[in-house]
Design a protein around this motif. Sequence first.
Motif, PDB file in Angstrom:
ATOM      1  N   THR A  88       0.814  -1.221   0.000  1.00 54.19           N
ATOM      2  CA  THR A  88       0.000   0.000   0.000  1.00 54.19           C
ATOM      3  C   THR A  88       0.848   1.271   0.000  1.00 54.19           C
ATOM      4  O   THR A  88       0.354   2.355  -0.325  1.00 54.19           O
ATOM      5  N   GLY A  89       2.107   1.172   0.392  1.00 53.22           N
ATOM      6  CA  GLY A  89       2.957   2.364   0.477  1.00 53.22           C
ATOM      7  C   GLY A  89       2.648   3.195   1.708  1.00 53.22           C
ATOM      8  O   GLY A  89       3.176   4.286   1.883  1.00 53.22           O
ATOM      9  N   GLU A  90       1.783   2.678   2.580  1.00 53.93           N
ATOM     10  CA  GLU A  90       1.447   3.445   3.790  1.00 53.93           C
ATOM     11  C   GLU A  90       2.531   3.319   4.847  1.00 53.93           C
ATOM     12  O   GLU A  90       3.239   2.313   4.900  1.00 53.93           O
ATOM     13  N   LEU A  91       2.594   4.357   5.666  1.00 52.13           N
ATOM     14  CA  LEU A  91       3.599   4.395   6.716  1.00 52.13           C
ATOM     15  C   LEU A  91       3.374   3.279   7.739  1.00 52.13           C
ATOM     16  O   LEU A  91       2.251   3.075   8.198  1.00 52.13           O
ATOM     17  N   CYS A  92       4.419   2.558   8.110  1.00 57.25           N
ATOM     18  CA  CYS A  92       4.282   1.506   9.114  1.00 57.25           C
ATOM     19  C   CYS A  92       4.361   2.121  10.506  1.00 57.25           C
ATOM     20  O   CYS A  92       5.059   3.119  10.708  1.00 57.25           O
TER      21      CYS A  92
END
Length: 633
Positions: free
Chosen positions: A432-436
């Motif tokens: 998703t490319g979302e921040l972990c």
Amino acid sequence: MDYNEFYKQSIDDPETFWGTQAKRIEWRTPHSRVLDYSKPPFSKWFVGGETNLCHNAIDRWVDKQGDQTALIAISTETPDAAPVEKTWSFRELQREVERTAAIMQSLGVGKGDMVLIYMPMIAEATFAMLACARIGAIHSVVFGGFAAHSLATRIDDAKPKLIVSADAGSRVGKVVPYKPLLDEAIRLASHKPAHVLLVDRHLSAMERVAGRDVDYAELRQKFMDAKVPVTWLPSDHISYILYTSGTTGKPKGVQRDVGGYTVALATSMDYIFCGKPGETYFCTSDIGWVVGHSYIVYGPLIAGMATILYEGVPVRPDASIWWQIVEKHKVSRMFSAPTAVRVLKKHPSELMRKHDLSSLKALYLAGEPLDEPTSDWIAGELGVPIIDNYWQTETGWPVLSIAKGVQDKPTRLGSPGVPMPGYKMKLLNESTGELCGDNEKGVLVIEGPLPPGCMQTVYGDDQRFVNTYWSNFSNEQVYSTFDWGIRDNDGYYFILGRTDDVINVAGHRLGTREIEESISSHPNVSEVAVVGVEDKLKGQVAVAFVVPKQAETAADPKARLALEAEVWGLVDKQLGAVARPARVHCVNLLPKTRSGKLLRRLIQAICEGRDPGDTTTIEDPTSLDQIRNALKG
Ligand code: PRX
């Protein structure tokens, strides 16, 4: 100073931060702008500034401490393994580098020309690197362990005007001729260098090509008194290129600048390595790798330290040789790789204990994951901090570590540490490319602009730089390290292996695709997959699975062994023994997706005895049984 605050400054106001750091080195012309990031992801540091790497490594120290030791070349690759050493003061090193620079100029090499260096770990290799830096020529050092095919690919990409080489290297007391490999590589390459400058160590007879091959000793005599002033270079002039492996079979030339690199090394030598002028630094890497460039040759000299160049293995004449060196030269900072420590751990501790190691203040380890038993053991033996540091050929200097020169922040077992100044690190979800969040696994990325010292681009291929490193996430343009990572609640990062097909054998970075391409050239190989498999000593080893063209090979144990031996021979000859797979297994089918993509991660999981996980994308699940059976056989 509080590290977090210090780091935050470097991120919030990089121009002020790096503008201050730039004062650590000498400039002919000061910069007019600290940073030009008008064309992301390309960054230009210290715009308008003019400097020189060789000036900062040597000349600036000649007036201040000209008679102090700059270079100590030690070799245990002698017939009886007795160490032979030679030292150069800063003044002597300057003279020697001027001679080499004059030789290069006499061969038509000047500013912007490419020089390929294919050398064993001898002092002349460092003279050649520094001579290039002095006259603004671009060096491309190719690791001496690479064979003809690897060398030919690099010759064709770099198109050197001059190649500097030697008759031979030596490994564990055995002569390894270089010249025949070099001749073969030049024969294979389309590009032909105008000259080959040869250091004759009289280890192995050399055939010389008239008009092309010239002798280093002869020319050195001619230029004994040469004076070659430093060529002042714009900050963004190319200092060197260094090839490294990636996902494709074609190695990438990592291109670095002059100004940013010099500043970054000076900064890291102070904040991370805490090196002081007059002290001695011992880095056990090879000049063919990035660690050798940054922390054998340039970094320590830029910091005014003496640097040790060691030709040999850590266990010959016995496993005390490094500690003998530390004692004799009062080494204060040492840099090595976890594999080397694991090798030493197999030998009696007395060998280490009989030496006075009181000069040593810290041991730095990098290049591969540092496991706790190794770290604990060496910390116990040495009684000094063990400082893990994570970085890449691309970055040129540590990305994650503990900057003891800023604050004595504690290290954390299993973690290389926290982001170093200027590196804006993030972990992103792969799909998703979302921040972990904290403690959530993701791909380790760096937000642009990359700090000074990092790669400028892929040599000759800006588009490849953008496509390879900056286009892995659709929602934002960030630099991908191609490493999995995780961050704990306190901001310490942990590295969990590569996301691509790069493997790490004894700290040597290799592309599985390159090894596959080499194996595919065997007449009885129709398909091949190479994966990295966990190994107690080397961290990882390459393991190959081949589908033979003659189906009977797979069924006949003798034929299988014969094929394995032939593949070893082929890889040794084409790429070099460093790339040789530990095992070559035969199968009739490889696990692939329906679209024909090799599922290397599944093969790797099976080899390591792990559950391969989701196998729904696989075209023929029986291929996994084939891998399992091959491992049993
Ligand atoms: O996977 C990471 C691993 O080595 C890769 C870079 O290798 P190379 O380009 O040869 O540069 C080595 C410079 C030290 C990284 O992408 N790696 C490097 N250092 C560490 C590491 N993995 C875990 N811990 C480290 N300290």
